[in-house]
Scaffold this motif. Structure first.
Motif, PDB file in Angstrom:
ATOM      1  N   ASN A  73       0.830  -1.204   0.000  1.00 18.18           N
ATOM      2  CA  ASN A  73       0.000   0.000   0.000  1.00 18.18           C
ATOM      3  C   ASN A  73       0.865   1.255   0.000  1.00 18.18           C
ATOM      4  OD1 ASN A  73      -2.749  -1.050   0.290  1.00 18.18           O
ATOM      5  ND2 ASN A  73      -2.062  -1.758   2.290  1.00 18.18           N
ATOM      6  N   TYR A  74       0.237   2.340  -0.370  1.00 18.94           N
ATOM      7  CA  TYR A  74       0.822   3.664  -0.237  1.00 18.94           C
ATOM      8  C   TYR A  74       0.396   4.237   1.110  1.00 18.94           C
ATOM      9  CZ  TYR A  74       1.630   3.910  -5.301  1.00 18.94           C
ATOM     10  OH  TYR A  74       2.061   3.691  -6.575  1.00 18.94           O
ATOM     11  N   THR A  75       1.193   5.140   1.640  1.00 19.10           N
ATOM     12  CA  THR A  75       0.757   5.975   2.744  1.00 19.10           C
ATOM     13  C   THR A  75       0.493   7.349   2.146  1.00 19.10           C
ATOM     14  OG1 THR A  75       2.136   4.768   4.313  1.00 19.10           O
ATOM     15  CG2 THR A  75       1.310   6.912   5.011  1.00 19.10           C
ATOM     16  N   VAL A  76      -0.736   7.803   2.289  1.00 19.40           N
ATOM     17  CA  VAL A  76      -1.148   9.099   1.756  1.00 19.40           C
ATOM     18  C   VAL A  76      -1.152  10.091   2.905  1.00 19.40           C
ATOM     19  CG1 VAL A  76      -3.056  10.393   0.699  1.00 19.40           C
ATOM     20  CG2 VAL A  76      -2.509   8.079  -0.095  1.00 19.40           C
ATOM     21  N   TYR A  77      -0.565  11.269   2.655  1.00 20.80           N
ATOM     22  CA  TYR A  77      -0.518  12.353   3.635  1.00 20.80           C
ATOM     23  C   TYR A  77      -1.195  13.570   3.022  1.00 20.80           C
ATOM     24  CZ  TYR A  77       3.157   9.557   5.795  1.00 20.80           C
ATOM     25  OH  TYR A  77       3.871   8.536   6.384  1.00 20.80           O
ATOM     26  N   GLU A  78      -2.114  14.147   3.786  1.00 19.75           N
ATOM     27  CA  GLU A  78      -2.796  15.347   3.321  1.00 19.75           C
ATOM     28  C   GLU A  78      -3.288  16.154   4.508  1.00 19.75           C
ATOM     29  OE1 GLU A  78      -6.232  14.282   0.965  1.00 19.75           O
ATOM     30  OE2 GLU A  78      -6.947  12.909   2.481  1.00 19.75           O
ATOM     31  N   VAL A  79      -3.555  17.411   4.247  1.00 20.16           N
ATOM     32  CA  VAL A  79      -4.113  18.310   5.252  1.00 20.16           C
ATOM     33  C   VAL A  79      -5.554  18.593   4.859  1.00 20.16           C
ATOM     34  CG1 VAL A  79      -4.010  20.666   6.149  1.00 20.16           C
ATOM     35  CG2 VAL A  79      -1.923  19.310   5.960  1.00 20.16           C
ATOM     36  N   VAL A  80      -6.469  18.397   5.819  1.00 17.04           N
ATOM     37  CA  VAL A  80      -7.892  18.560   5.554  1.00 17.04           C
ATOM     38  C   VAL A  80      -8.504  19.443   6.640  1.00 17.04           C
ATOM     39  CG1 VAL A  80     -10.060  17.347   5.134  1.00 17.04           C
ATOM     40  CG2 VAL A  80      -7.902  16.246   4.534  1.00 17.04           C
ATOM     41  N   GLY A  81      -9.097  20.543   6.224  1.00 20.57           N
ATOM     42  CA  GLY A  81      -9.632  21.532   7.156  1.00 20.57           C
ATOM     43  C   GLY A  81     -10.766  21.053   8.037  1.00 20.57           C
ATOM     44  N   TRP A  82     -11.669  20.245   7.496  1.00 18.91           N
ATOM     45  CA  TRP A  82     -12.822  19.847   8.308  1.00 18.91           C
ATOM     46  C   TRP A  82     -12.435  18.964   9.484  1.00 18.91           C
ATOM     47  CZ3 TRP A  82     -13.082  18.206   3.012  1.00 18.91           C
ATOM     48  CH2 TRP A  82     -12.782  16.866   2.796  1.00 18.91           C
ATOM     49  N   ARG A  83     -11.258  18.400   9.460  1.00 15.04           N
ATOM     50  CA  ARG A  83     -10.799  17.601  10.599  1.00 15.04           C
ATOM     51  C   ARG A  83     -10.574  18.499  11.822  1.00 15.04           C
ATOM     52  NH1 ARG A  83      -8.660  12.616  10.267  1.00 15.04           N
ATOM     53  NH2 ARG A  83      -6.876  13.192  11.566  1.00 15.04           N
ATOM     54  N   VAL A  84     -10.053  19.698  11.603  1.00  9.94           N
ATOM     55  CA  VAL A  84      -9.795  20.626  12.703  1.00  9.94           C
ATOM     56  C   VAL A  84     -11.107  21.000  13.380  1.00  9.94           C
ATOM     57  CG1 VAL A  84      -8.898  22.923  13.300  1.00  9.94           C
ATOM     58  CG2 VAL A  84      -7.677  21.492  11.650  1.00  9.94           C
ATOM     59  N   LYS A  85     -12.143  21.218  12.591  1.00  8.02           N
ATOM     60  CA  LYS A  85     -13.465  21.555  13.143  1.00  8.02           C
ATOM     61  C   LYS A  85     -14.010  20.434  14.017  1.00  8.02           C
ATOM     62  CE  LYS A  85     -14.625  24.575   9.316  1.00  8.02           C
ATOM     63  NZ  LYS A  85     -15.450  24.784   8.143  1.00  8.02           N
ATOM     64  N   SER A  86     -13.533  19.210  13.779  1.00  6.04           N
ATOM     65  CA  SER A  86     -13.967  18.049  14.570  1.00  6.04           C
ATOM     66  C   SER A  86     -13.017  17.750  15.724  1.00  6.04           C
ATOM     67  CB  SER A  86     -14.063  16.812  13.671  1.00  6.04           C
ATOM     68  OG  SER A  86     -14.961  17.027  12.623  1.00  6.04           O
ATOM     69  N   GLY A  87     -12.014  18.621  15.939  1.00  2.47           N
ATOM     70  CA  GLY A  87     -11.072  18.416  17.029  1.00  2.47           C
ATOM     71  C   GLY A  87      -9.935  17.465  16.698  1.00  2.47           C
ATOM     72  N   LEU A  88      -9.754  17.157  15.429  1.00  6.59           N
ATOM     73  CA  LEU A  88      -8.688  16.257  14.984  1.00  6.59           C
ATOM     74  C   LEU A  88      -7.557  17.071  14.349  1.00  6.59           C
ATOM     75  CD1 LEU A  88     -11.005  13.631  13.274  1.00  6.59           C
ATOM     76  CD2 LEU A  88      -9.808  13.360  15.455  1.00  6.59           C
ATOM     77  N   PRO A  89      -6.378  16.479  14.226  1.00  9.24           N
ATOM     78  CA  PRO A  89      -5.305  17.184  13.511  1.00  9.24           C
ATOM     79  C   PRO A  89      -5.689  17.404  12.045  1.00  9.24           C
ATOM     80  CG  PRO A  89      -4.440  15.287  14.704  1.00  9.24           C
ATOM     81  CD  PRO A  89      -5.929  15.199  14.776  1.00  9.24           C
ATOM     82  N   ALA A  90      -5.240  18.509  11.482  1.00 10.64           N
ATOM     83  CA  ALA A  90      -5.478  18.777  10.062  1.00 10.64           C
ATOM     84  C   ALA A  90      -4.708  17.785   9.191  1.00 10.64           C
ATOM     85  CB  ALA A  90      -5.072  20.203   9.723  1.00 10.64           C
ATOM     86  N   LEU A  91      -3.504  17.424   9.636  1.00 10.31           N
ATOM     87  CA  LEU A  91      -2.670  16.478   8.887  1.00 10.31           C
ATOM     88  C   LEU A  91      -3.121  15.061   9.195  1.00 10.31           C
ATOM     89  CD1 LEU A  91      -0.233  15.777   7.098  1.00 10.31           C
ATOM     90  CD2 LEU A  91       1.202  15.958   9.157  1.00 10.31           C
ATOM     91  N   ARG A  92      -3.428  14.342   8.130  1.00  7.71           N
ATOM     92  CA  ARG A  92      -3.817  12.945   8.318  1.00  7.71           C
ATOM     93  C   ARG A  92      -3.017  12.066   7.385  1.00  7.71           C
ATOM     94  NH1 ARG A  92      -9.250  10.797   5.524  1.00  7.71           N
ATOM     95  NH2 ARG A  92      -8.820  11.463   3.409  1.00  7.71           N
ATOM     96  N   SER A  93      -2.946  10.799   7.757  1.00  8.35           N
ATOM     97  CA  SER A  93      -2.316   9.803   6.898  1.00  8.35           C
ATOM     98  C   SER A  93      -3.170   8.547   6.923  1.00  8.35           C
ATOM     99  CB  SER A  93      -0.892   9.499   7.352  1.00  8.35           C
ATOM    100  OG  SER A  93      -0.905   8.861   8.600  1.00  8.35           O
ATOM    101  N   TYR A  94      -3.129   7.822   5.831  1.00  8.52           N
ATOM    102  CA  TYR A  94      -3.847   6.550   5.760  1.00  8.52           C
ATOM    103  C   TYR A  94      -3.182   5.657   4.723  1.00  8.52           C
ATOM    104  CZ  TYR A  94      -6.191   8.693   1.725  1.00  8.52           C
ATOM    105  OH  TYR A  94      -6.454   9.305   0.526  1.00  8.52           O
TER     106      TYR A  94
END
Length: 176
Positions: A73-94
């Motif tokens: 698999n790949y590890t994808v890294y991105e910053v997503v604004g709606w995560r911050v509104k939910s109390g999560l880090p903006a930077l996510r990986s999966y």
């Protein structure tokens, strides 16, 4: 005649802004990433796709995908604004075998692809830079930090990537 043109223009604008619901928008593969089942090399890819909804007229969303040699698999890294509104880090990986998914209906464009030994050499540097990303818990549409600030900052930390983001990667200048 002017009135007809205004009505047509208004109709086009309304239609363009009435994007599908994000829940039902396409997230299928664009078919532009190396298949990890076939390509066993290390891979670094950077993608950009039109931002969601009306923002796509002006800006793109960018993300980074890395795959170590022989990884399934790949590890994808991105910053997503709606995560911050939910109390999560903006930077996510999966983890995913499909790093080139449509960005909620928008087909991605490949900005960078590095494979093989060079990718193997750069992945540890990228991973270390990701750990140091200073705005992992922040997101501001303009002037940043946002989804485009992240790969721009990584490019500054790892200049060997030779990554250039498009002019409409709004927020990429925030990293300077």
């Amino acid at each position: 005649m002017k009135k007809i043109l205004y009505v047509i223009l208004a109709g086009l604008l309304i239609n363009a802004c009435s994007n599908n619901n994000w829940r039902t928008a396409s997230r299928e593969s664009a078919g532009i990433a190396p298949n990890p089942e076939i390509n066993k090399n290390a891979v670094i890819e950077v993608y950009a796709a039109d931002a969601y909804s009306w923002r796509g007229w002006f800006a793109v969303h960018t993300w980074i995908a890395i795959k170590t040699q022989n990884a399934p698999n790949y590890t994808v890294y991105e910053v997503v604004g709606w995560r911050v509104k939910s109390g999560l880090p903006a930077l996510r990986s999966y983890q995913t075998p499909i790093p080139d998914r449509f960005w909620y209906g928008a087909k991605p464009e490949k900005l960078l692809s590095i494979q093989g030994e060079k990718a193997s050499d750069l992945i540890p540097k990228i991973s270390a830079a990701i750990q140091r990303y200073p705005w992992a818990n922040e997101y501001t549409i303009f002037p940043g930090p946002n989804s485009n600030t992240f790969p721009a900052w990584i490019a500054l930390q790892v200049p060997e990537l030779e990554l250039t983001l498009p002019f409409n990667a709004i927020g990429s200048g925030y990293a300077d």
